[in-house]
Design a protein around this motif. Structure first.
Motif, short mmCIF file in Angstrom:
data_model
loop_
_atom_site.label_atom_id
_atom_site.label_comp_id
_atom_site.label_asym_id
_atom_site.label_seq_id
_atom_site.Cartn_x
_atom_site.Cartn_y
_atom_site.Cartn_z
N LEU A 187 0.78 -1.17 -0.13
CA LEU A 187 -0.20 -0.02 -0.11
C LEU A 187 0.89 1.32 0.07
CD1 LEU A 187 -1.84 -2.18 1.73
CD2 LEU A 187 -3.06 -0.38 2.22
N SER A 188 0.51 2.08 -1.04
CA SER A 188 1.29 3.38 -0.85
C SER A 188 0.28 4.48 -0.57
CB SER A 188 1.78 3.94 -2.45
OG SER A 188 2.16 4.91 -2.65
N VAL A 189 0.67 5.11 0.60
CA VAL A 189 -0.54 6.19 0.99
C VAL A 189 -0.14 7.55 1.40
CG1 VAL A 189 -1.91 6.25 3.28
CG2 VAL A 189 -1.23 3.93 2.28
N GLY A 190 -0.88 8.35 0.73
CA GLY A 190 -0.46 9.77 0.91
C GLY A 190 0.87 10.06 0.40
N THR A 191 1.54 9.66 -0.35
CA THR A 191 2.95 10.01 -0.86
C THR A 191 2.86 10.36 -2.36
OG1 THR A 191 5.25 9.30 -1.21
CG2 THR A 191 3.54 7.58 -1.22
N SER A 192 3.66 11.17 -2.94
CA SER A 192 3.59 11.72 -4.33
C SER A 192 4.14 10.68 -5.25
CB SER A 192 4.42 13.09 -4.22
OG SER A 192 5.83 12.92 -4.08
N SER A 193 5.00 9.73 -4.64
CA SER A 193 5.78 8.81 -5.61
C SER A 193 6.64 9.18 -6.61
CB SER A 193 4.56 7.83 -6.37
OG SER A 193 3.41 6.90 -5.39
N VAL A 194 7.42 10.39 -5.93
CA VAL A 194 8.29 11.00 -6.88
C VAL A 194 9.71 11.02 -6.19
CG1 VAL A 194 6.71 12.21 -8.35
CG2 VAL A 194 7.73 13.16 -6.22
N VAL A 195 9.74 10.85 -4.96
CA VAL A 195 10.98 10.80 -4.19
C VAL A 195 11.57 9.41 -3.98
CG1 VAL A 195 12.01 11.57 -2.01
CG2 VAL A 195 10.16 12.87 -2.80
N GLU A 214 -2.57 2.05 -4.42
CA GLU A 214 -2.48 3.43 -3.98
C GLU A 214 -3.60 3.93 -3.06
OE1 GLU A 214 -0.42 7.18 -6.20
OE2 GLU A 214 -2.54 6.45 -6.90
N VAL A 215 -3.46 4.58 -2.08
CA VAL A 215 -4.52 5.41 -1.33
C VAL A 215 -4.01 6.99 -1.27
CG1 VAL A 215 -5.46 5.79 0.62
CG2 VAL A 215 -5.05 3.63 0.18
N ASN A 216 -4.74 7.76 -2.26
CA ASN A 216 -4.36 9.22 -2.40
C ASN A 216 -5.45 9.88 -3.33
OD1 ASN A 216 -2.76 11.65 -3.21
ND2 ASN A 216 -1.04 10.51 -2.95
N PRO A 217 -5.86 11.08 -2.63
CA PRO A 217 -6.73 11.91 -3.22
C PRO A 217 -6.31 12.47 -4.78
CG PRO A 217 -6.14 13.12 -1.46
CD PRO A 217 -5.43 11.76 -1.42
N PRO A 221 2.43 9.38 -10.18
CA PRO A 221 2.94 8.81 -11.02
C PRO A 221 2.69 7.12 -10.89
CG PRO A 221 4.52 10.46 -10.59
CD PRO A 221 3.29 10.51 -9.69
N LEU A 222 2.21 6.56 -9.99
CA LEU A 222 2.14 5.27 -9.34
C LEU A 222 0.63 4.92 -9.85
CD1 LEU A 222 3.00 2.60 -8.05
CD2 LEU A 222 2.00 3.63 -5.96
N SER A 223 -0.25 5.87 -9.98
CA SER A 223 -1.49 5.57 -10.10
C SER A 223 -1.81 4.52 -11.23
CB SER A 223 -2.45 6.81 -10.43
OG SER A 223 -2.32 7.45 -9.41
N GLY A 224 -1.36 4.57 -12.41
CA GLY A 224 -1.60 4.07 -13.65
C GLY A 224 -1.07 2.65 -13.43
N ALA A 225 0.04 2.47 -12.26
CA ALA A 225 0.65 1.23 -12.34
C ALA A 225 0.17 0.27 -11.13
CB ALA A 225 1.93 1.19 -12.03
N SER A 226 -1.07 1.09 -10.35
CA SER A 226 -1.40 0.12 -9.51
C SER A 226 -2.61 -0.94 -9.64
CB SER A 226 -2.14 1.35 -8.36
OG SER A 226 -1.02 2.08 -7.95
N ASP A 227 -2.68 -1.92 -9.12
CA ASP A 227 -3.93 -2.79 -9.20
C ASP A 227 -5.14 -2.12 -8.66
OD1 ASP A 227 -2.05 -5.05 -10.06
OD2 ASP A 227 -1.25 -4.80 -8.23
N HIS A 228 -5.11 -1.37 -7.58
CA HIS A 228 -6.35 -0.69 -6.98
C HIS A 228 -5.68 0.61 -6.69
CE1 HIS A 228 -8.74 -4.36 -6.81
NE2 HIS A 228 -7.77 -4.89 -6.28
N VAL A 229 -6.55 1.57 -6.85
CA VAL A 229 -6.49 3.06 -6.28
C VAL A 229 -7.74 3.43 -5.83
CG1 VAL A 229 -6.33 5.14 -6.88
CG2 VAL A 229 -5.22 3.63 -8.42
N LEU A 230 -7.49 3.85 -4.31
CA LEU A 230 -8.63 4.35 -3.41
C LEU A 230 -8.46 5.77 -3.52
CD1 LEU A 230 -8.49 1.83 -0.56
CD2 LEU A 230 -9.85 1.86 -2.66
N ARG A 231 -9.24 6.50 -4.25
CA ARG A 231 -9.02 7.99 -4.47
C ARG A 231 -9.80 8.76 -3.39
NH1 ARG A 231 -5.09 8.90 -6.84
NH2 ARG A 231 -5.67 8.13 -9.12
N ALA A 232 -9.18 8.61 -2.24
CA ALA A 232 -9.72 9.23 -1.17
C ALA A 232 -8.63 9.91 -0.16
CB ALA A 232 -11.00 8.53 -0.24
N PRO A 233 -8.83 10.69 0.87
CA PRO A 233 -7.76 10.79 1.71
C PRO A 233 -7.62 9.47 2.52
CG PRO A 233 -9.75 12.56 2.08
CD PRO A 233 -10.09 11.58 0.92
N ALA A 234 -6.49 9.34 3.24
CA ALA A 234 -6.08 8.33 3.96
C ALA A 234 -6.94 7.99 5.30
CB ALA A 234 -4.55 8.17 4.40
#
Length: 247
Positions: A187-195, A214-217, A221-234
Motif C-alpha cells: 500500500l502506497s498511502v499519501g505519498t507523491s511517488s516521486v521521491v 494506492e491511497v491518495n486523493p 505517477p504510481l496511479s497507472g501502475a497500481s492494481d487498485h486506487v482508493l481515490r480518497a484521503p488516508a
C-alpha cells in the motif's frame, strides 16, 4: 466508502503486508508539510536552505531553533484515523512493515510497532560528530549563538533526520526494500511517488508479484501502475479498508 472486494480478499489471504506512507498522512493531523513549515518568525526562510549540512555549519543555532519549532508543532499534533487504522491493520495480518517518509513519529504514537523511518525522527537528537543518540536530560544547554552540546565529546547536537545532501541509512533502505520485495500486498498511502528511493518500493513489490494499492486523493505517477486506487484521503480510506477486512 466502498472498498473493492478483490482487495479485501487479497488482504485476508496475505501473509505479509508492506505500507509506505508520505506527507499526506501527516497533513490530516495538521502537521504542515516540509515546504509549508515557514510561518511566523520563519516566514522569511526557505526550508530547503535550512535542512542542509551546510546551513548547520554556517548557522547551527538557527537550524537548531527551526527544528525545535517544528518539534513543538509535531508534539501538539495527534495521530489521525489513518494512523490508527494502520496500527490496527498490523494486528490483522501475520507480517507487517510500515515504511514512512515522515519524521513526526505519529505512527509510533498511534501504536504501530514495525516502523522503518526512512528520513529519521524529529523527536530524537544525535551528536553531530558521533551520530549517537542523546536524551534531553543530558544536553549541555544551548549558548546564545550555538545549539546544545553533546555531554560526551562537546560537539553540537542536531536532529536525527536526513538533510538534503545526506544519504539515507543503508540499513533502513535495505529493511524497506526487503519488506517490499517480500510482501503480498503493498500500500502506497499519501505519498507523491516521486521521491526516491521510497518511490521505487512499489515497483520492487510489483516485480515480486505483490498486489499494489494506492491511497491518495490526487493522481500520482504510481496511479497507472497500481492494481487498485482508493481515490480518497488516508483518514477516510484506511479505516474503511480495515472495517471491511474485519467484517
Amino acid at each position: 466508502m466502498e472498498v473493492p472486494g478483490e482487495l479485501v480478499g487479497a488482504l485476508r489471504r496475505a501473509r505479509s503486508v508492506c505500507v509506505l506512507t508520505g506527507a499526506g498522512v501527516s497533513a490530516e493531523s495538521g502537521v504542515p508539510t516540509f515546504r509549508d513549515a515557514r510561518t511566523g518568525l520563519w516566514e522569511r526562510y526557505d526550508p530547503l536552505e535550512l535542512a542542509t549540512p551546510e546551513a548547520f555549519e554556517q548557522n547551527p543555532r538557527l537550524v537548531w531553533d527551526w527544528y525545535a519549532w517544528r518539534r513543538e508543532l509535531v508534539r501538539e499534533a495527534e495521530p489521525n484515523p489513518a494512523h490508527h487504522a494502520l496500527a490496527e491493520l498490523e494486528e490483522l495480518v501475520p507480517e507487517f512493515v510500515l515504511v514512512t517518509q515522515n519524521v513526526d513519529g505519529l505512527h509510533r504514537r498511534a501504536g504501530s510497532r514495525q516502523v522503518v523511518e526512512l528520513h529519521g525522527n524529529l523527536g530524537y537528537v544525535i551528536c553531530a560528530s558521533e551520530r549517537t543518540p542523546v536524551s534531553p536530560d543530558e544536553f549541555v544547554p544551548a549558548g546564545e549563538d550555538r545549539p546544545p552540546l553533546c555531554p560526551r565529546c562537546g560537539s553540537y547536537l542536531r536532529p536525527d533526520v536526513v538533510w538534503f545532501g545526506e544519504t539515507l541509512s543503508m540499513g533502513r533502505i535495505s529493511e524497506a526494500q526487503a519488506a517490499a520485495a517480500g510482501c503480498d500486498v503493498f500500500l502506497s498511502v499519501g505519498t507523491s511517488s516521486v521521491v526516491y528511493p521510497a518511490a521505487g518500493l512499489a515497483s520492487e513489490a510489483a516485480r515480486s508479484g505483490a498486489l499494489v494499492v494506492e491511497v491518495n486523493p490526487q493522481q500520482t505517477p504510481l496511479s497507472g501502475a497500481s492494481d487498485h486506487v482508493l481515490r480518497a484521503p488516508a483518514g477516510t480510506a484506511l479505516p474503511a479498508l480495515v472495517d471491511a477486512l474485519k467484517d
